[in-house]
Enzyme design. Structure first.
Site, short mmCIF file in Angstrom:
data_model
loop_
_atom_site.label_atom_id
_atom_site.label_comp_id
_atom_site.label_asym_id
_atom_site.label_seq_id
_atom_site.Cartn_x
_atom_site.Cartn_y
_atom_site.Cartn_z
N THR A 72 0.52 -1.49 0.24
CA THR A 72 -0.11 0.25 -0.08
C THR A 72 1.16 1.13 -0.53
OG1 THR A 72 -1.97 -1.17 0.81
CG2 THR A 72 -1.79 1.47 1.35
N ASN A 151 -5.49 -8.94 -8.27
CA ASN A 151 -5.63 -9.66 -6.83
C ASN A 151 -6.85 -10.62 -6.46
OD1 ASN A 151 -6.41 -6.95 -6.62
ND2 ASN A 151 -6.84 -7.30 -4.62
N CYS A 325 -13.36 -7.87 2.68
CA CYS A 325 -13.63 -6.91 3.40
C CYS A 325 -13.20 -5.90 4.42
CB CYS A 325 -14.40 -8.55 4.43
SG CYS A 325 -14.99 -9.78 4.33
#
Length: 386
Positions: A72, A151, A325
């Site tokens: 990230t 991904n 999630c």
């Protein structure tokens, strides 16, 4: 009850050799690598060796490997750092609709700063159109960011061809290679990338460490300000233990990549053979084209993602939906929506199984039977209601 982990694309188990290599840097070799005394020099040497080891796998110079806290941060630095440092050349950036949120959300922030973002659509296999990319390029385009492999569905993009196309253009080329690292050869010269993101924990390394390949001559504006670590591009005391574990895991994965890929291909074959034998209706999401062997994204018509994941978890099988999630709420996959449309039944039925180092043929034979039982129960319930 057996516990079977089939979510290696989310994170992977730490390789024992990587853990062993890291242990001294949690205790005896604890110095700050910026310190000039012997404690610091020992840590500095370990950092240098880890950087050189990773650089060799990328066919890069060691000064082109910049350590970050993970994928990230590396994506943020590549996009924001490059865009801000090169704004005088233009404000147009090209990406795809199925990038990781670490890219898409970062570009949303750049849009607030006045940058223009073009998101290329994908076909039902999750692949961009090379012709559309070529047509999207303008004199204002300064950056193209296309992931090596997705991904969620595993689709591999034509990275080498994109790199060749951009050689005659001012735009720099960034690729998020997080899922492909350790399974594909990532020769930065052959791929002609200028920036490339890799995360340790996806290839059996520790969490909290990753790297950004930054080709010599590429200018980045730092996101973090403080010390002069990482050639003044990323301030903060380096994660020495993490870097050592990352390098060991990356080398191990690279050495075993063909063996692992053959195992994953076998597991995929076993899965579909089991479903056919058990009479389970199943559709693979993005079934054609080159893809990562360890990612298997499917939908079972009549079985919702959420219900099936809960059933599998109760049976000790860990899998994931089409998207990660967020805050405990299963979000519809932006990838599946881009491939099939937001109204497609696949959006609510997508489930991802991803294989890894710890899986075996024997446990997967068991797992696939359990998956078939759960799916047949859900599909039968759907048929009964209708």
């Amino acid at each position: 009850m057996k516990q079977i982990y089939l979510d290696h694309a989310a994170t992977s188990v730490l390789h024992p050799q990587a853990l062993e290599a890291m242990m001294p840097y949690f205790s005896t070799v604890f110095g700050n690598p910026s310190s000039i005394h012997q404690f610091g020099r020992q840590a500095k040497q370990a950092l240098i060796e880890a950087r050189e080891s990773i650089a060799s796998l990328l066919n890069a110079n060691s000064n082109e490997v910049l350590f970050t806290s993970g994928g990230t941060e590396a994506n943020n630095l590549a996009l924001i750092g490059f865009a801000r440092a090169n704004r005088e050349k233009g404000t147009h950036i090209i990406t795809s609709e199925i990038e990781h949120h670490a890219v898409l959300h970062t570009l949303e922030e750049l849009a607030k700063e006045g940058f223009s973002i073009t998101k290329l659509p994908v076909n039902e296999n999750g692949q961009i159109s090379f012709a559309q990319l070529k047509n999207a390029l303008t004199e204002e385009t300064i950056l193209v960011s296309i992931m090596f492999a997705n991904n969620e569905v595993g689709t591999v993009q034509p990275i080498k061809e994109i790199g060749e196309l951009l050689k005659g253009h001012q735009a720099a080329f960034h690729s998020d290679a997080v899922q492909a690292a350790g399974l594909y050869e990532l020769n930065t010269d052959e791929l002609a990338v200028d920036l490339m993101t890799i995360a340790s924990h996806k290839l059996n390394g520790p969490k909290g460490i990753g790297c950004l390949f930054v080709r010599e001559g590429i200018e980045l504006e730092p996101l973090l300000h403080g010390g002069e670590q990482e050639r003044k591009r990323r301030a903060g005391t380096e994660n020495v233990a993490g870097a050592v574990g990352f390098a060991h895991a990356f080398n191990q994965a690279y050495a075993e990549r063909e063996q692992r890929r053959q195992s994953y291909k076998l597991y995929r074959t076993m899965f579909f053979e089991t479903m056919e034998r058990r009479g389970v209706a199943v559709l693979e999401n993005g079934e054609s084209g080159e893809r990562l062997d360890h990612i298997l994204n499917v939908c079972f018509p009549g079985a919702s993602t959420e219900a099936l994941l809960m059933k599998l978890d109760l049976q000790g099988i860990a899998a994931s939906g089409g998207s990660a999630c967020t805050a405990g709420t299963l979000q519809p996959s932006h990838v599946i929506q881009a491939m099939y449309g937001k109204d497609s039944h696949r959006v609510k039925e997508a489930i991802r199984f991803s294989f890894g180092m710890t899986n075996s043929k024997e446990e997967l034979a068991y797992a696939f039977e359990q998956i078939a039982d759960c799916v047949l129960s859900e599909q039968g319930k759907k048929a009964f209601i209708e």
